[in-house]
Design an enzyme around this catalytic site. Structure first.
Site, PDB file in Angstrom:
ATOM      1  CG  HIS A 241      -2.058  -0.996   0.908  1.00  0.00           C
ATOM      2  ND1 HIS A 241      -3.073  -0.951   1.756  1.00  0.00           N
ATOM      3  CD2 HIS A 241      -2.403  -1.836   0.177  1.00  0.00           C
ATOM      4  CE1 HIS A 241      -4.193  -1.934   1.401  1.00  0.00           C
ATOM      5  NE2 HIS A 241      -3.572  -2.703   0.587  1.00  0.00           N
ATOM      6  CG  ASP A 242       5.190   3.185   1.484  1.00  0.00           C
ATOM      7  OD1 ASP A 242       4.907   4.179   0.977  1.00  0.00           O
ATOM      8  OD2 ASP A 242       6.123   3.032   2.332  1.00  0.00           O
ATOM      9  CB  SER A 311       5.347   9.008  -3.823  1.00  0.00           C
ATOM     10  OG  SER A 311       5.584   7.977  -2.665  1.00  0.00           O
ATOM     11  CG  ASP A 315       6.676   7.987   0.323  1.00  0.00           C
ATOM     12  OD1 ASP A 315       6.095   7.035   0.481  1.00  0.00           O
ATOM     13  OD2 ASP A 315       6.844   9.223  -0.566  1.00  0.00           O
ATOM     14  CB  SER A 317       2.254   6.710   0.379  1.00  0.00           C
ATOM     15  OG  SER A 317       3.241   7.066  -0.268  1.00  0.00           O
TER      16      SER A 317
END
Length: 718
Positions: A241-242, A311, A315, A317
């Site tokens: 999911h990131d 992105s 990071d 997200s």
């Protein structure tokens, strides 16, 4: 490789020198094709694309992605016009024209940062420019970083969208940007975008549901992992999911497409790709299963291309978002902290009463997080919650230590630290649990013991590969249990919930009498995952997105994965073998070096030729490498991706990059020596006194939470 003729022809023509020169006549031809594509789109009746019922869309397109779809579909139609009238040879020259137009629009966009007008004096150019999406167009009402990558902002702060991470190519890894392809080409029936439906022998490819029924049914093969716990699967999903979010195509009115009917590609939209359900299916009693094609975000003339809405970087997200407006919905804008919901006596993410996917009724609202898939199932919310709580805990420490810091300063510092901790957990704890040491060594994935990483390169593309997103990193679906056990802090059973009955239902998080989400977290840590193999649990194979009380209203995730690979233009499995050093294959018997005889026979029972084996099916049936959980092909694709995410991220926690405010060596050492997922879980649970020393091993001995090292925030206060 034994590529299909249409695909080979398309590849060769792109490698040859263009027959068409880039001149005024070529530009006129290209402009005419684009105008005709725009006019065709405007004249089409969009009413048939509007849905007549509520559809759950887990990959929901945001405004920027919808804008990208508009661009992609205009270019897709213009490509067909050009190829029909001039042949494939015109495409290289046409792309030079479109690149010049795009550069003109980018220059205009950058100049708008210092001027107040962006009007086009030329009406033709104004119409032409409509096909180019303006970056963060939908977020103009939100605070956005400068578009100019040389601005000082991009020296010290990782943008929410990923913009300017690579200062030489600002869009690499940015949200709403294309996936890359490991082989550099796509496998479509027409070489452009039509899904493959025919076998290399001329017959029909087997239905994805037929493959799922015959190869992936776990009724007689429910084997638990001997060591890996269920939390490993959930953290894998959180990583997905990131970095992976392929939005689904939308109707012309921006709504969800209803692709349930077998004839929906003709009656509803060509972006429908329903899956044929065999007669006498053991669970579904409809002729087709719904599937909407991944949104076409192609930016040039040529092949259909999927995009990443988040992105592409590691990071966080799911915590902070990947769009500027999205990021603002999760922040309190006070003392650098994130919003929370605390009315039940324990902390949850803020409620979202307007979540269109949420199936539970008020007061059991779903939640608002950086990624709207947070409420997909109840095991995700505990992970979101501990990370939000950890952010707020660190923010409070910074506030006390530096009372003069404003909200933005605190938020950005803590976000930087949190992302550093997250990256260390992924590379130091998660990856070694399923990739063998040899793969980790070959791709240089292991964190350094000391010093800094000097491998950052602007030439490395960190973008997520289509093969990683569409096949390899979906291995975790095989790890999922049918039931999710809940345990008290002392390890006593506290009931369980079934995955198939709780997709986008949030009521499990509101069980105050047993402590809300904490028993779910305890169960994930202490209970085993399923063995990573070709078999998938009943809920995964039959009940994804099912509405309670309506059997058969959901979908089979394995079928979706197989069909998604075809939708994305992934090559069949055997085309990737040479890439990872495996011998070529012309018969099923030649698979015996990487497949068991049982799995080879299973493939024979479905496919007429080994050249038809879908990538996802192939990698799930490969024998695991020694010391790992996956076979050679998936291991290569995953290792290659995490290497790109390390070497192509200017802000990677161990890196030193020119013109970047990276962590100092002292700060890196603090992250390496004191970051662990176990400590984050311990610190942010109300009733956790002991935790597994190996956080992803359900057999691991437990130690006191107080014995684990704690990050010293003072090390990061310069």
């Amino acid at each position: 490789m034994n590529l299909k003729p249409t695909i080979l022809l398309f590849t060769i023509l792109f490698l040859k020198c263009a027959t068409f020169e880039v001149n005024e006549e070529t530009e006129r031809i290209v402009e005419d094709a684009v105008m005709r594509a725009l006019d065709s789109r405007a004249s089409e009746n969009s009413e048939s694309e509007q849905t007549s019922q509520h559809i759950i869309v887990s990959q929901q397109a945001n405004s920027d992605s919808k804008s990208a779809q508009f661009t992609g579909e205009v270019l897709e139609e213009a490509t067909r016009i050009l190829v029909r009238e001039f042949g494939l040879e015109i495409l290289p020259a046409a792309n030079e024209v479109i690149e010049r137009w795009r550069n003109e629009e980018e220059e205009l966009l950058q100049s708008s940062e210092t001027t107040t007008t962006t009007e086009h004096p030329d009406p033709t150019r104004s119409k032409r420019s409509a096909i180019f999406r303006s970056k963060r167009q939908a977020n103009r009402r939100c605070s956005s970083p400068p578009i100019n990558c040389n601005n000082r902002f991009h020296t010290s702060i990782r943008s929410i969208t990923g913009l300017c991470n690579n200062r030489q190519n600002s869009d690499l890894g940015n949200s709403v940007s294309p996936l890359r392809r490991i082989l550099g080409a796509a496998s479509y029936a027409d070489g452009l975008g039509r899904i493959r439906t025919r076998s290399v022998n001329g017959g029909e490819l087997p239905s994805a549901r037929l493959i799922s029924n015959r190869i992936h049914d776990d009724r007689n093969n429910q084997v638990f992992s001997p060591s890996i716990n269920h939390l490993h699967m959930i953290i894998g999903q959180f990583i997905a999911h990131d970095v992976v979010f392929m939005p689904s195509s939308v109707a012309r009115d921006g709504g969800a497409l209803d692709c349930s009917a077998c004839n929906s590609p003709q009656r509803v939209s060509p972006n429908c790709a329903p899956i044929t359900i065999p007669r006498n299916d053991p669970y579904f009693n409809t002729p087709c299963m719904r599937l909407t094609r991944a949104l076409n975000g192609q930016e040039n003339f040529g092949v259909r291309s999927q995009i990443g809405q988040n992105s592409h970087f590691l990071d966080l997200s799911p915590v902070y978002g990947s769009a500027d407006c999205e990021a603002e919905t999760v922040r309190s804008f006070q003392e650098g902290k994130m919003l929370t919901f605390d009315d039940l006596g324990y902390t949850l993410p803020p409620q979202n009463a307007n979540d269109s996917n949420c199936q539970s009724s008020a007061p059991f609202h779903c939640f608002t997080c950086g990624d709207f898939r947070n409420s997909l199932h109840p095991a995700l919310i505990p992970v979101h919650t501990i990370l939000i709580k950890e952010h707020n805990r660190l923010a409070e420490q910074v506030r006390v230590a530096r009372p003069r810091f404003n909200d933005e300063q605190i938020f950005q510092l803590v976000r930087k630290i949190m992302i550093g901790m997250w990256q260390h957990i992924v590379y130091n704890e998660y990856i070694p649990k399923y990739l063998p040491r040899r793969t980790i060594r070959n791709f240089a994935l292991r964190p350094l013991r000391n010093g800094v990483h000097r491998g950052y390169s602007t030439s490395v593309d960190p973008s997520i590969s289509a093969e990683f997103a569409g096949a390899a990193f979906r291995f975790g679906h095989s790890q999922s249990r049918f039931d999710f056990p809940r345990l008290t802090e002392n390890g006593r059973p506290a009931g369980n919930y079934d995955l198939g009955n709780d997709i986008f239902y949030a009521d499990q998080m509101y069980l105050t009498r047993i402590g809300g989400w904490e028993p779910v977290m305890n169960g994930m840590v202490r209970m085993p995952a399923m063995k990573s193999d070709r078999y998938f649990s009943f809920g995964i194979r039959n009940q994804m997105f099912e509405i309670r009380g309506r059997n058969g209203s959901g979908v089979d995730l394995v079928s979706i994965n197989i069909q998604r690979g075809r939708d994305m233009g992934l090559f069949p499995y055997i085309q990737y073998r040479q890439l990872v050093g495996l011998p070529t294959v012309t018969s099923f018997n030649e698979l015996n070096t990487t497949f068991s005889q049982e799995n080879i026979q299973a493939l024979r029972n479905v496919y007429s030729d080994p050249a038809d084996i879908d990538l996802y099916v192939g990698i799930m049936l490969e024998e695991p490498l020694s010391g790992g959980q996956l076979g050679p092909t998936a291991s290569f694709m995953i290792g290659e991706q995490f290497r790109a995410l390390k070497r192509g991220d200017r802000f990677f926690y161990e890196s030193i990059a020119e013109g970047t405010d990276n962590f100092t060596q002292e700060e890196i050492s603090e992250l390496r020596n004191k970051t662990s997922l176990a400590k984050i879980i311990c610190t942010n649970m109300d009733f956790a006194a002991r935790i597994n020393t190996d956080i992803f091993d359900h057999r691991s001995r437990q130690v006191a939470c107080t014995s684990l090292p704690q990050l010293d925030i003072d090390r990061f206060l310069r």
